[in-house]
Write an enzyme that holds these catalytic residues in place. Sequence first.
Site, PDB file in Angstrom:
ATOM      1  N   PRO A   2       2.948 -74.630 -48.168  1.00 14.44           N
ATOM      2  CA  PRO A   2       3.222 -75.258 -46.891  1.00 14.44           C
ATOM      3  C   PRO A   2       4.471 -74.583 -46.180  1.00 14.44           C
ATOM      4  O   PRO A   2       5.635 -74.163 -46.749  1.00 14.44           O
ATOM      5  CB  PRO A   2       3.640 -76.864 -47.626  1.00 14.44           C
ATOM      6  CG  PRO A   2       3.047 -76.904 -48.689  1.00 14.44           C
ATOM      7  CD  PRO A   2       2.835 -75.275 -49.406  1.00 14.44           C
ATOM      8  N   GLU A   3       4.398 -74.086 -44.819  1.00 11.81           N
ATOM      9  CA  GLU A   3       5.180 -73.600 -44.314  1.00 11.81           C
ATOM     10  C   GLU A   3       6.110 -74.631 -43.296  1.00 11.81           C
ATOM     11  O   GLU A   3       5.798 -75.735 -43.632  1.00 11.81           O
ATOM     12  CB  GLU A   3       4.773 -72.289 -43.661  1.00 11.81           C
ATOM     13  CG  GLU A   3       4.174 -71.371 -44.232  1.00 11.81           C
ATOM     14  CD  GLU A   3       3.877 -70.010 -43.273  1.00 11.81           C
ATOM     15  OE1 GLU A   3       4.415 -69.774 -42.287  1.00 11.81           O
ATOM     16  OE2 GLU A   3       2.979 -69.333 -43.827  1.00 11.81           O
TER      17      GLU A   3
END
Length: 271
Positions: A2-3
Amino acid sequence: MPELPEVETTRRGIEPYLRDHVVMQVIVRERRLRWPIPVELVQALRGQRIEAVERRAKYLLLRTRAGTAIVHLGMSGSLRVLPDATAPGKHDHLDLVLDSGQLLRLRDPRRFGAVLWTRDDPLRHPLLAELGPEPLSAAFDGARLYRLSRGRRGPVKNFVMDNRIVVGLGNIYANETLFRAGIHPLRAAGRIGAARYEKFADVARTVLLEAIAKGGTTLRDFTHADGNPGYFRIELEVYGHAGEPCPSCGATLKQTVIGQRSSVYCPHCQH
């Protein structure tokens, strides 16, 4: 992994269910994440009202009067808000049971995530203290990038992904931003002018805001707090499209490895 947009989407998804609610119970099924879940967290968080749900870079901060839980989703972690009677699955390692009859559940198949606790200012925690500015804040601009890039010979992609320079520009969004800004990812950071860095900063904000609006990018493991996937994947112009025509000029998109990460670019549009 996840960014920033995925983490911000998670924050927005869980905040309405957590803020102003009391943690009635903390259930730890597996302490062995990237770092062991502190025993102190179980005792300190019980009975506390969550006053704010914030984000710093890719860290989520659950603030209470007693202290702050610092959560990182690692490579494959996700947070879900569920009815408190929901049976846990194999990779459900932590529950915060709330006074609302719901719970916040951390699922992390690879166990690279983290749940830590601090009684001090979380922004001074060793994991957060040296981080650069948020890319959506006024502290991030082209002038800063230009100033810090002087004399740097390494690829600009590595430079903009350095969390001491700016947080949240992970591999996916660095690819997309460099493409839209017309900057070759292998170009030396110190050989890019002030005007081009100003354009990069503006484009970065646009890309991240678009991604947040779409709910983040789903590639492997990320899901919303409500279980739905992120939809920015359909907007990606270069990442994952090596060998396909450039959406701007039609040239074949190339792929290389920079800093052990896949980089896709247009040899014609980016220089």
